[in-house]
Design a protein around this motif. Structure first.
Motif, PDB file in Angstrom:
ATOM      1  N   ASN A 220      -1.358   7.208   7.844  1.00  0.00           N
ATOM      2  CA  ASN A 220      -2.169   8.414   8.052  1.00  0.00           C
ATOM      3  C   ASN A 220      -1.333   9.695   8.054  1.00  0.00           C
ATOM      4  OD1 ASN A 220      -1.239   7.185  10.549  1.00  0.00           O
ATOM      5  ND2 ASN A 220      -2.063   9.038  11.477  1.00  0.00           N
ATOM      6  N   ASP A 221       0.001   9.556   8.163  1.00  0.00           N
ATOM      7  CA  ASP A 221       0.852  10.757   8.138  1.00  0.00           C
ATOM      8  C   ASP A 221       1.155  11.218   6.713  1.00  0.00           C
ATOM      9  OD1 ASP A 221       1.168  11.372  10.855  1.00  0.00           O
ATOM     10  OD2 ASP A 221       2.633   9.768  11.103  1.00  0.00           O
ATOM     11  N   GLY A 222       0.679  10.481   5.734  1.00  0.00           N
ATOM     12  CA  GLY A 222       0.805  10.931   4.355  1.00  0.00           C
ATOM     13  C   GLY A 222       2.209  10.806   3.775  1.00  0.00           C
TER      14      GLY A 222
ATOM     15  N   THR B  49       0.829  -1.217   0.000  1.00  0.00           N
ATOM     16  CA  THR B  49       0.000   0.000   0.000  1.00  0.00           C
ATOM     17  C   THR B  49       0.855   1.255   0.000  1.00  0.00           C
ATOM     18  OG1 THR B  49      -1.643  -1.156   1.307  1.00  0.00           O
ATOM     19  CG2 THR B  49      -1.822   1.230   1.277  1.00  0.00           C
ATOM     20  N   GLN B  50       2.017   1.174   0.638  1.00  0.00           N
ATOM     21  CA  GLN B  50       2.829   2.374   0.810  1.00  0.00           C
ATOM     22  C   GLN B  50       3.549   2.803  -0.469  1.00  0.00           C
ATOM     23  OE1 GLN B  50       4.411   0.649   4.762  1.00  0.00           O
ATOM     24  NE2 GLN B  50       4.526   2.850   5.068  1.00  0.00           N
ATOM     25  N   ILE B  51       3.718   1.850  -1.413  1.00  0.00           N
ATOM     26  CA  ILE B  51       4.480   2.218  -2.614  1.00  0.00           C
ATOM     27  C   ILE B  51       3.760   1.980  -3.938  1.00  0.00           C
ATOM     28  CG2 ILE B  51       6.754   1.977  -1.555  1.00  0.00           C
ATOM     29  CD1 ILE B  51       6.993  -0.783  -2.940  1.00  0.00           C
ATOM     30  N   GLU B  52       2.840   1.011  -3.984  1.00  0.00           N
ATOM     31  CA  GLU B  52       2.359   0.556  -5.298  1.00  0.00           C
ATOM     32  C   GLU B  52       1.461   1.530  -6.048  1.00  0.00           C
ATOM     33  OE1 GLU B  52       0.462  -3.207  -4.742  1.00  0.00           O
ATOM     34  OE2 GLU B  52       2.349  -4.315  -4.899  1.00  0.00           O
TER      35      GLU B  52
ATOM     36  N   SER C 232      -8.584  -1.791  -1.755  1.00  0.00           N
ATOM     37  CA  SER C 232      -8.045  -1.945  -0.402  1.00  0.00           C
ATOM     38  C   SER C 232      -8.728  -0.972   0.553  1.00  0.00           C
ATOM     39  CB  SER C 232      -6.530  -1.702  -0.389  1.00  0.00           C
ATOM     40  OG  SER C 232      -6.255  -0.374  -0.025  1.00  0.00           O
ATOM     41  N   ASN C 233      -8.720  -1.337   1.829  1.00  0.00           N
ATOM     42  CA  ASN C 233      -9.378  -0.484   2.825  1.00  0.00           C
ATOM     43  C   ASN C 233      -8.676   0.871   2.941  1.00  0.00           C
ATOM     44  OD1 ASN C 233      -7.130  -1.723   4.022  1.00  0.00           O
ATOM     45  ND2 ASN C 233      -7.999  -1.575   6.074  1.00  0.00           N
ATOM     46  N   TRP C 234      -7.402   0.943   2.582  1.00  0.00           N
ATOM     47  CA  TRP C 234      -6.706   2.225   2.692  1.00  0.00           C
ATOM     48  C   TRP C 234      -7.125   3.210   1.605  1.00  0.00           C
ATOM     49  CZ3 TRP C 234      -3.945   4.915   6.209  1.00  0.00           C
ATOM     50  CH2 TRP C 234      -3.720   4.249   7.412  1.00  0.00           C
ATOM     51  N   TYR C 235      -7.499   2.690   0.449  1.00  0.00           N
ATOM     52  CA  TYR C 235      -8.021   3.598  -0.583  1.00  0.00           C
ATOM     53  C   TYR C 235      -9.333   4.206  -0.066  1.00  0.00           C
ATOM     54  CZ  TYR C 235     -10.158   5.357  -4.794  1.00  0.00           C
ATOM     55  OH  TYR C 235     -10.773   6.178  -5.709  1.00  0.00           O
ATOM     56  N   HIS C 236     -10.175   3.374   0.509  1.00  0.00           N
ATOM     57  CA  HIS C 236     -11.456   3.868   1.035  1.00  0.00           C
ATOM     58  C   HIS C 236     -11.249   4.830   2.208  1.00  0.00           C
ATOM     59  CE1 HIS C 236     -14.284   1.424  -1.373  1.00  0.00           C
ATOM     60  NE2 HIS C 236     -13.154   0.792  -1.618  1.00  0.00           N
ATOM     61  N   TRP C 237     -10.225   4.551   2.986  1.00  0.00           N
ATOM     62  CA  TRP C 237      -9.873   5.429   4.111  1.00  0.00           C
ATOM     63  C   TRP C 237      -9.430   6.782   3.573  1.00  0.00           C
ATOM     64  CZ3 TRP C 237     -11.114   5.561   8.887  1.00  0.00           C
ATOM     65  CH2 TRP C 237     -10.285   6.028   9.916  1.00  0.00           C
ATOM     66  N   SER C 238      -8.653   6.784   2.478  1.00  0.00           N
ATOM     67  CA  SER C 238      -8.231   8.075   1.923  1.00  0.00           C
ATOM     68  C   SER C 238      -9.434   8.841   1.365  1.00  0.00           C
ATOM     69  CB  SER C 238      -7.117   7.983   0.878  1.00  0.00           C
ATOM     70  OG  SER C 238      -6.981   6.760   0.257  1.00  0.00           O
ATOM     71  N   LEU C 239     -10.401   8.108   0.804  1.00  0.00           N
ATOM     72  CA  LEU C 239     -11.587   8.809   0.279  1.00  0.00           C
ATOM     73  C   LEU C 239     -12.322   9.565   1.378  1.00  0.00           C
ATOM     74  CD1 LEU C 239     -13.192   6.241  -2.222  1.00  0.00           C
ATOM     75  CD2 LEU C 239     -11.704   8.178  -2.729  1.00  0.00           C
TER      76      LEU C 239
ATOM     77  N   ASN D 145      -3.171  15.920   4.898  1.00  0.00           N
ATOM     78  CA  ASN D 145      -3.271  16.760   3.695  1.00  0.00           C
ATOM     79  C   ASN D 145      -4.223  16.199   2.646  1.00  0.00           C
ATOM     80  OD1 ASN D 145      -1.269  18.487   4.713  1.00  0.00           O
ATOM     81  ND2 ASN D 145       0.307  17.071   3.983  1.00  0.00           N
ATOM     82  N   ASN D 146      -5.167  15.394   3.129  1.00  0.00           N
ATOM     83  CA  ASN D 146      -6.136  14.814   2.192  1.00  0.00           C
ATOM     84  C   ASN D 146      -5.492  13.987   1.087  1.00  0.00           C
ATOM     85  OD1 ASN D 146      -8.810  14.549   2.022  1.00  0.00           O
ATOM     86  ND2 ASN D 146      -9.218  16.718   1.550  1.00  0.00           N
ATOM     87  N   GLU D 147      -4.365  13.372   1.396  1.00  0.00           N
ATOM     88  CA  GLU D 147      -3.652  12.578   0.398  1.00  0.00           C
ATOM     89  C   GLU D 147      -4.384  11.258   0.177  1.00  0.00           C
ATOM     90  OE1 GLU D 147      -1.110  13.692  -1.142  1.00  0.00           O
ATOM     91  OE2 GLU D 147       0.125  14.938   0.149  1.00  0.00           O
ATOM     92  N   SER D 148      -3.977  10.562  -0.891  1.00  0.00           N
ATOM     93  CA  SER D 148      -4.601   9.275  -1.213  1.00  0.00           C
ATOM     94  C   SER D 148      -3.520   8.229  -1.461  1.00  0.00           C
ATOM     95  CB  SER D 148      -5.452   9.455  -2.465  1.00  0.00           C
ATOM     96  OG  SER D 148      -5.729   8.213  -3.045  1.00  0.00           O
ATOM     97  N   SER D 149      -3.933   6.965  -1.335  1.00  0.00           N
ATOM     98  CA  SER D 149      -2.989   5.888  -1.610  1.00  0.00           C
ATOM     99  C   SER D 149      -2.982   5.542  -3.099  1.00  0.00           C
ATOM    100  CB  SER D 149      -3.398   4.636  -0.807  1.00  0.00           C
ATOM    101  OG  SER D 149      -4.693   4.228  -1.210  1.00  0.00           O
ATOM    102  N   ILE D 150      -3.751   6.271  -3.893  1.00  0.00           N
ATOM    103  CA  ILE D 150      -4.004   5.812  -5.261  1.00  0.00           C
ATOM    104  C   ILE D 150      -2.779   5.875  -6.192  1.00  0.00           C
ATOM    105  CG2 ILE D 150      -4.975   7.948  -6.278  1.00  0.00           C
ATOM    106  CD1 ILE D 150      -6.301   4.340  -6.698  1.00  0.00           C
ATOM    107  N   VAL D 151      -1.856   6.761  -5.938  1.00  0.00           N
ATOM    108  CA  VAL D 151      -0.667   6.776  -6.811  1.00  0.00           C
ATOM    109  C   VAL D 151       0.578   6.308  -6.055  1.00  0.00           C
ATOM    110  CG1 VAL D 151       0.817   8.153  -8.305  1.00  0.00           C
ATOM    111  CG2 VAL D 151      -1.625   8.609  -8.257  1.00  0.00           C
TER     112      VAL D 151
END
Ligand code: BGC
Length: 435
Positions: free
Chosen positions: A389-391, A19-22, A28-35, A41-47
């Motif tokens: 969560n620290d982005g 999740t941290q790099i891909e 994944s639950n982290w994408y939904h968490w970012s939404l 900073n309202n960042e997302s795991s998407i990139v």
């Protein structure tokens, strides 16, 4: 500063988590968490660091830094995006990645749960669900079958203690529960059981395939706890914290022993359920008395007034001596091989990382001299990445990532570390050049 010499059998490399790099995974639950806007900073795991599309480029960088080993995780939501549905695309991706690592002469250590899982699993209550072990076991069996002979080393669960704490006590990870002690223990129990079951599955599945070289362990976060002051309640709090954050997990995951309050007895029988102990070590934690009704967990603070050179970018104390202490203690107790599965520093301007590496390897040199069977060091991390969560602000990478262009640049400390991976020593010349 004195030179350091490590045995040629000691292996060095780095660690990451999917999740941290891909990037790119919406299941994944982290994408939904970012939404939900839950990442700084309202960042997302998407990139993230777009590693999914840059695997070969990143393996080439590992080669450039003379890695012999690499710890990575498999994103469960890419393999089983919907409950019971296996994605051939996801499977092929990891088969290819592992193949490329093996061809590059880099030995993979595969983590099966590193803080993230499919959203469908999240929606079922994730690790508090009584069937969570069953779901995870099915996934584990699948991974072992599709990776076959290319991987013989697995880490079942990454830092069950930090995961349960950040998810159910500190509200930082989805679903963001706060001070929910019941869920903390319920999930902890299931994480322990999931490890025990996975340990057995990985061994038996690989045995059926004819392999006898399987190594399965955990990656446990061992913080060095120290009591601040003389208050008797604080001392008690430290003991309780040490138990519920460290010992309870070690009892369960290494010896198969469920102890109060997660259970009683040996659900899988008495035995040893780790072939190695993976230690993630970062810092010293000073325990202060707490006003929190969940006093059990005391309050962790950094010693006041520490000079800047003793602090990393996230304000954690840099305390290399703690690595010696936690490893020595866990080795004396269990006498199992030790891998340092994580150790690293957020250091955006790269002014402290080389020294950090030197000082921690110095402790490893001492451990080896004191007959501790310590075999590996995986630096956290290969690349700058999403610090949950620290982005994206904390920069843990040996390689700097420009998130706008995805350009990678090996930091000076990365060059230093690459030379250590190759030479297995830090010479006077390297000290003069890098430190
Ligand atoms: C985790 C990593 C994390 C690192 C730095 C560990 O707790 O396993 O995913 O990025 O520490 O905080």
């Amino acid at each position: 500063m004195k030179p350091i010499k490590l045995p040629s059998s000691f292996l060095l490399g780095s660690a990451t988590a999917a999740t941290q790099i891909e990037g790119g995974d919406k299941n994944s639950n982290w994408y939904h968490w970012s939404l939900k806007g839950m990442i700084a900073n309202n960042e997302s795991s998407i990139v993230a660091a777009d590693h999914y599309n840059r695997v070969i480029e990143d393996i080439n960088l590992m080669k450039e830094m003379n890695h012999e080993i690499y710890r990575m995780s498999i994103e469960w939501s890419r393999i089983e995006p919907e409950e019971g549905v296996w994605s051939q695309k996801g499977i092929k991706h990891y088969q290819d990645e592992i193949q490329a690592l093996v061809e590059a002469g880099i030995k993979p250590l595969v983590t099966l749960h590193h803080f993230s899982h499919p959203q469908w699993f999240e929606e079922k209550g994730q690790w508090t669900n009584r069937d969570s072990v069953k779901y995870f076991s099915r996934f584990v069996k699948k991974v072992v079958s599709f990776l076959g002979d290319s991987v013989n080393e697995y880490c079942t669960i990454n830092e069950p203690n930090v995961f349960a704490m950040d998810t159910f006590m500190d509200g930082k990870y989805p679903p963001g529960k706060k001070d929910d002690i019941l869920s903390y223990f319920k999930a902890s129990k299931n994480l322990i059981l999931a490890h025990l079951k996975a340990y057995k599955i990985i061994h038996s599945e690989r045995k059926k395939m004819g392999y006898n070289d399987t190594m399965v362990g955990i990656a446990i976060h061992l913080a060095y706890f120290e009591v601040s002051g003389n208050n008797i309640l604080t001392k008690l709090s430290e003991k309780l914290m040490n138990y519920s954050f460290h010992q309870m997990f070690l009892n369960g995951m290494i010896e198969g022993h469920l102890t109060f309050p997660v259970g009683l007895g040996y659900p899988h029988g008495k035995g040893i359920y780790c072939d190695f102990i993976g230690v993630n070590y970062y810092s010293r934690h000073l325990i202060h008395s707490s006003n929190n009704p969940a006093m059990l967990f005391g309050e962790v603070k950094v010693e006041a007034g520490l000079p800047d050179e003793k602090l990393n970018d996230l304000g954690w104390e840099i305390y290399p001596e703690g690595l010696y202490k936690v490893v020595k203690e866990v080795f004396e107790k269990y006498k199992l091989p030790i891998y340092i599965t994580e150790n690293g520093i957020p250091d955006a301007n790269d002014s402290k990382r080389a020294k950090f590496i030197y000082n921690h390897l110095k402790e490893i040199e001492k451990l080896i001299a004191d007959d501790v069977d310590i075999r590996r060091y995986y630096h956290w991390s290969l690349l700058d990445n999403l610090e949950w969560n620290d982005g994206y602000a904390p920069r843990f990478g040996l390689i700097e990532v420009d998130y706008y262009t995805q350009k990678r640049t090996i930091r000076e400390s990365g060059r230093f570390y690459g030379t250590i991976c190759k030479e297995k020593e830090i010479t006077k010349k390297m000290i003069d050049k890098y430190l």
